[in-house]
Design a protein around this motif. Structure first.
Motif, PDB file in Angstrom:
ATOM      1  N   MET A 146      21.545  56.574  21.574  1.00  0.00           N
ATOM      2  CA  MET A 146      22.376  57.417  21.147  1.00  0.00           C
ATOM      3  C   MET A 146      22.154  58.780  21.955  1.00  0.00           C
ATOM      4  N   ARG A 147      20.842  59.125  22.334  1.00  0.00           N
ATOM      5  CA  ARG A 147      20.535  60.418  23.066  1.00  0.00           C
ATOM      6  C   ARG A 147      21.085  60.262  24.341  1.00  0.00           C
ATOM      7  N   LYS A 148      21.117  58.941  24.952  1.00  0.00           N
ATOM      8  CA  LYS A 148      21.379  58.942  26.505  1.00  0.00           C
ATOM      9  C   LYS A 148      23.048  58.922  26.340  1.00  0.00           C
ATOM     10  N   ILE A 149      23.984  58.395  25.435  1.00  0.00           N
ATOM     11  CA  ILE A 149      25.268  58.463  25.247  1.00  0.00           C
ATOM     12  C   ILE A 149      25.718  59.774  25.052  1.00  0.00           C
ATOM     13  N   LYS A 150      25.023  60.676  24.373  1.00  0.00           N
ATOM     14  CA  LYS A 150      25.385  62.169  24.098  1.00  0.00           C
ATOM     15  C   LYS A 150      25.181  62.634  25.325  1.00  0.00           C
ATOM     16  N   LEU A 151      24.137  62.661  26.042  1.00  0.00           N
ATOM     17  CA  LEU A 151      24.144  63.316  27.450  1.00  0.00           C
ATOM     18  C   LEU A 151      25.246  62.947  28.273  1.00  0.00           C
ATOM     19  N   ALA A 152      25.507  61.760  28.275  1.00  0.00           N
ATOM     20  CA  ALA A 152      26.577  61.166  29.475  1.00  0.00           C
ATOM     21  C   ALA A 152      27.648  61.957  28.914  1.00  0.00           C
ATOM     22  N   ILE A 153      28.462  61.835  27.618  1.00  0.00           N
ATOM     23  CA  ILE A 153      29.488  62.648  27.124  1.00  0.00           C
ATOM     24  C   ILE A 153      29.500  64.088  27.592  1.00  0.00           C
ATOM     25  N   GLU A 154      28.255  64.800  27.271  1.00  0.00           N
ATOM     26  CA  GLU A 154      28.174  66.193  27.641  1.00  0.00           C
ATOM     27  C   GLU A 154      28.546  66.763  29.255  1.00  0.00           C
ATOM     28  N   SER A 155      28.122  65.659  29.865  1.00  0.00           N
ATOM     29  CA  SER A 155      28.317  65.786  31.269  1.00  0.00           C
ATOM     30  C   SER A 155      29.720  65.172  31.690  1.00  0.00           C
ATOM     31  N   GLY A 156      30.227  64.885  30.852  1.00  0.00           N
ATOM     32  CA  GLY A 156      31.601  64.413  31.330  1.00  0.00           C
ATOM     33  C   GLY A 156      32.044  62.990  31.678  1.00  0.00           C
ATOM     34  N   ALA A 157      30.844  62.176  31.417  1.00  0.00           N
ATOM     35  CA  ALA A 157      30.936  60.855  31.809  1.00  0.00           C
ATOM     36  C   ALA A 157      31.615  60.092  30.484  1.00  0.00           C
ATOM     37  N   VAL A 158      32.342  58.804  31.038  1.00  0.00           N
ATOM     38  CA  VAL A 158      32.923  58.226  29.865  1.00  0.00           C
ATOM     39  C   VAL A 158      31.857  57.088  29.650  1.00  0.00           C
ATOM     40  N   SER A 159      31.712  56.802  28.309  1.00  0.00           N
ATOM     41  CA  SER A 159      30.720  55.895  27.985  1.00  0.00           C
ATOM     42  C   SER A 159      31.619  54.772  27.226  1.00  0.00           C
ATOM     43  N   ALA A 160      31.250  53.295  27.665  1.00  0.00           N
ATOM     44  CA  ALA A 160      31.839  52.296  27.055  1.00  0.00           C
ATOM     45  C   ALA A 160      31.103  52.074  25.435  1.00  0.00           C
ATOM     46  N   ASP A 161      29.915  52.799  25.256  1.00  0.00           N
ATOM     47  CA  ASP A 161      29.261  52.569  24.161  1.00  0.00           C
ATOM     48  C   ASP A 161      29.413  53.578  23.092  1.00  0.00           C
ATOM     49  N   TRP A 162      30.402  54.340  23.414  1.00  0.00           N
ATOM     50  CA  TRP A 162      30.521  55.486  22.581  1.00  0.00           C
ATOM     51  C   TRP A 162      30.957  55.120  21.120  1.00  0.00           C
ATOM     52  N   GLU A 163      31.927  54.072  21.028  1.00  0.00           N
ATOM     53  CA  GLU A 163      32.456  53.676  19.923  1.00  0.00           C
ATOM     54  C   GLU A 163      31.492  53.046  18.664  1.00  0.00           C
ATOM     55  N   ALA A 164      30.500  52.642  19.439  1.00  0.00           N
ATOM     56  CA  ALA A 164      29.549  51.985  18.529  1.00  0.00           C
ATOM     57  C   ALA A 164      28.845  52.874  17.789  1.00  0.00           C
ATOM     58  N   GLU A 166      30.130  56.126  17.160  1.00  0.00           N
ATOM     59  CA  GLU A 166      31.014  57.446  16.926  1.00  0.00           C
ATOM     60  C   GLU A 166      30.825  57.921  15.265  1.00  0.00           C
ATOM     61  N   ASN A 167      30.282  56.963  14.376  1.00  0.00           N
ATOM     62  CA  ASN A 167      30.424  57.263  12.979  1.00  0.00           C
ATOM     63  C   ASN A 167      29.286  58.315  12.911  1.00  0.00           C
ATOM     64  N   TYR A 168      28.499  58.254  13.835  1.00  0.00           N
ATOM     65  CA  TYR A 168      26.979  59.236  13.581  1.00  0.00           C
ATOM     66  C   TYR A 168      27.086  60.547  14.115  1.00  0.00           C
ATOM     67  N   LYS A 169      28.622  61.018  14.554  1.00  0.00           N
ATOM     68  CA  LYS A 169      28.913  62.308  14.830  1.00  0.00           C
ATOM     69  C   LYS A 169      27.795  62.865  15.858  1.00  0.00           C
ATOM     70  N   LEU A 170      27.674  62.090  17.003  1.00  0.00           N
ATOM     71  CA  LEU A 170      26.586  62.532  17.951  1.00  0.00           C
ATOM     72  C   LEU A 170      26.746  64.030  18.524  1.00  0.00           C
ATOM     73  N   GLU A 171      27.973  64.600  18.349  1.00  0.00           N
ATOM     74  CA  GLU A 171      28.254  66.068  18.750  1.00  0.00           C
ATOM     75  C   GLU A 171      27.431  66.961  18.002  1.00  0.00           C
ATOM     76  N   GLU A 172      26.956  66.652  16.854  1.00  0.00           N
ATOM     77  CA  GLU A 172      26.409  67.475  15.665  1.00  0.00           C
ATOM     78  C   GLU A 172      24.918  67.485  15.838  1.00  0.00           C
ATOM     79  N   LEU A 173      24.253  66.288  16.537  1.00  0.00           N
ATOM     80  CA  LEU A 173      22.884  66.082  16.806  1.00  0.00           C
ATOM     81  C   LEU A 173      22.277  66.837  17.328  1.00  0.00           C
ATOM     82  N   ASP A 174      21.051  67.107  17.239  1.00  0.00           N
ATOM     83  CA  ASP A 174      20.070  67.792  18.288  1.00  0.00           C
ATOM     84  C   ASP A 174      18.828  66.953  18.367  1.00  0.00           C
TER      85      ASP A 174
END
Length: 627
Positions: A146-164, A166-174
């Motif tokens: 999850m941390r890896k996916i969040k970092l990828a999204i923040e860098s602008g990369a598209v992650s195929a694993d995001w949907e798995a 999305e219910n955890y609201k990664l953008e709100e996690l530190d």
């Protein structure tokens, strides 16, 4: 310095194993003699868990587990009776704490330093690395993914694993930073709670906590039906004379009274209006939790609320001062005063069976997530209520009690009464704090067995709205406790049936006829109930096997069940005894007209000669799972 010296403190590191990007650990100062059960609470709060899963400690081949484990490991020790200093004796000693055996969160606990007693606080987090952890995310691998996916999204990369995820609201996690201030605030709450319960040290033996008439609503009850194993027990008890399989005998369970293996989900598919009732009550309960009225009131510091329509009194009680059950109870009229008459007049707390037989109330309870049942959790989803932040006793559930019923999920119609009780509980505390004589608001100082001469009663002023607090005025009202009895209408047997039985031939014989409210519950469509068993037992000829009468219908009284049992036994044996013995005034009053009509002697005794022993054995009979 010996690790066992008084006031010795440890600096320990708690680190999640298998989590390396980033590492997650906490360094804490704790008393060396803290019990492992209290250390569990410290770990949960400092790491950010919600105490929703099982846990255990392990050092070598020794396991330390909670005392209430249903299937403990052979040789495992009770964590409540073990001090940390017994496990970690010198610096660099370590052991493992495992949490959620499915996801597999393993924590390595290491003793870094033995501190002197005068070096700072005795329960404090001094350093922390790594931020949010998440329940049910797939364990260490899932968290790092999850941390890896969040970092990828923040860098602008598209992650195929995001949907798995999305219910955890990664953008709100530190994932990087721990909130040290929040952790220490929670540890402060643990320290305060432990101080009120005797300290953080291990218990030498099982500790009990009294002070109120209540039972723990989390107490386990066997809700299996009584049929399994019951026939053999009864047959052995009666010397083989009882045959419940006899075609001529009534079935011990009616088909519609037998336990259903499943029950409808209580909060599923509720109308929008009902969901709104629950939603409003959940929001108000959050306010109650923030105010914590139990810091001011004990459970016996009750007050009354006069119903604006019926003018009857409900009783409100606040639990939580004893640090065991956090809830608000609204005892409903017309049985509320009768219940509290029994509670105040008893020298000790009422036994659980008595509470269940008398209670008519609705409650809101504040729990850890682990104490919530699946429907309670789903209610948050159905009402779109935000789930609580991590912390202790923050999850909310509702339960309703009826006489002879075990606590069950509340209905929407209970919510208005519960909200009124919660609002006025907050108002009661506010008025007490403003009063020049706050002690006049308290009843907990009364000597057990002493009745209060008056109660403080909220009454709604003419024209005022009941939903607000302003229109409720508090008055002192004297109470005539001698008149506060639960009203029980005497069951009236059918006249034609009485006349028919009066014509039956009589035989010189004495029957004891009585009822037992079974302590083991039976599931019905409206929830688990305490069934009633009635029996007639011959003490004369000794050759009349008892024919039991059983009901799990709460609308059928014990008196009616007793009458139906007597009818069934007279019909089965073809005669009426010349004497009938009972032990309750209600039974005597009900049977008096029939006894006079039939010319039968009716006698009331203090206790049964034979049936009492039988009932005593039945009351102690284990449920099917224990046989």
């Amino acid at each position: 310095m010996s690790a066992h010296a008084a006031n010795t403190r440890y600096l320990i590191r708690i680190q999640l194993e298998q989590v390396v990007r980033p590492p997650i650990w906490r360094e804490l100062v704790v008393p060396a003699n803290i019990s492992l059960s209290w250390l569990h609470e410290v770990i949960q709060e400092s790491m950010g868990w919600t105490d929703s899963h099982l846990h255990q400690y392990e050092q070598g081949r020794i396991y330390y587990i909670p005392s209430d484990y249903e299937d403990p490991l052979p040789g495992a020790r009770d964590e409540a009776k073990v001090a940390l200093s017994e496990v970690l004796k010198k610096e660099k000693d370590w052991f493992r704490y495992s949490y959620d055996f499915g996801d597999g969160w393993d924590h390595r606990i290491t003793l870094k330093e033995i501190l002197k007693h005068d070096e700072g606080d005795c329960l404090r987090c001094v350093k922390a690395k790594g931020g949010d952890v998440l329940e049910d995310c797939g364990g260490p691998h899932g968290l790092m993914e999850m941390r890896k996916i969040k970092l990828a999204i923040e860098s602008g990369a598209v992650s195929a694993d995001w949907e798995a995820y999305e219910n955890y609201k990664l953008e709100e996690l530190d994932f990087e930073n721990a909130d040290l201030k929040f952790i220490n605030r929670e540890l402060g709450d643990i320290y305060s709670e432990a101080a009120e319960r005797g300290g953080l040290h291990p218990v030498a033996a099982e500790e009990t906590h009294g002070g109120g008439p209540f039972i723990d609503s989390d107490e386990d009850y066997d809700l299996e039906d009584e049929d399994d194993g019951f026939e053999e027990f009864m047959s052995a008890l009666a010397g083989g004379k009882i045959d419940l399989d006899d075609d001529d005998s009534d079935e011990f369970f009616d088909e519609d009274e037998a336990e259903s293996e499943t029950f409808p989900e209580p909060y599923k598919e509720l109308p929008k209006g009902d969901l709104l009732e629950f939603s409003k009550t959940l929001k108000l309960a959050e306010t109650v939790h923030a105010v914590e009225p139990w810091k001011q009131l004990w459970d016996r510091d009750i007050f009354a609320v006069e119903d604006p329509e019926t003018k009857e009194l409900d009783i409100v009680s606040v639990l939580g001062r004893g640090q065991e059950v956090y809830s608000i109870h609204v005892h409903r009229a017309p049985t509320a005063l009768a219940f509290w008459r029994s509670a105040f007049s008893a020298a000790t707390a009422l036994d659980p069976e008595s509470v269940l037989k008398m209670s008519s109330m609705v409650e809101v309870e504040f729990l850890n997530k682990a104490g919530m049942d699946a429907p309670d959790l789903k209610l948050y989803k159905y009402t779109r209520q935000q789930t609580p932040p991590r912390g202790r006793h923050r999850w909310i559930r509702f339960r309703s009690y009826r006489p002879r019923c075990f606590p069950w999920f509340s209905e929407a119609e209970d919510m208005a009464v519960l909200r009124r009780g919660m609002r006025l509980a907050l108002r009661y505390v506010e008025l007490m704090q403003q009063s020049k004589h706050p002690e006049s608001f308290l009843l907990s100082h009364l000597v057990p067995g002493t009745m209060p001469k008056s109660l403080k009663v909220f009454r709604l002023a003419a024209g005022a709205e009941p939903e607000g607090n302003e229109g409720w005025q508090l008055e002192d009202v004297s109470v005539d406790w001698e008149r506060c009895h639960a009203e029980q209408a005497v069951y009236q047997p059918n006249e034609f049936e009485c006349a028919r039985l009066a014509k039956m031939p009589q035989q010189e014989d004495s029957w004891e006829v009585g009822t037992l409210c079974m302590p083991t519950g039976v599931m019905t469509a409206s929830g688990p109930v305490m069934p009633v068993l009635a029996m007639a037992c011959s003490i004369g000829t000794g050759n009349v096997p008892p024919k039991p009468q059983f009901t799990a219908d709460v609308d059928i009284s014990e008196a009616q069940t007793l009458w139906e049992c007597l009818v069934a036994n007279i019909d089965a044996h073809g005669y009426c005894p010349t004497e009938i013995r009972v032990v309750t005034h209600e039974a005597y009053e009900m049977l008096s007209p029939f006894a006079k009509l039939a010319g039968v002697r009716l006698a009331q005794f203090e206790e049964f000669a034979m049936l009492g022993q039988l009932f005593e054995m039945l009351a102690m009979m284990p449920g099917p799972d224990e046989m």
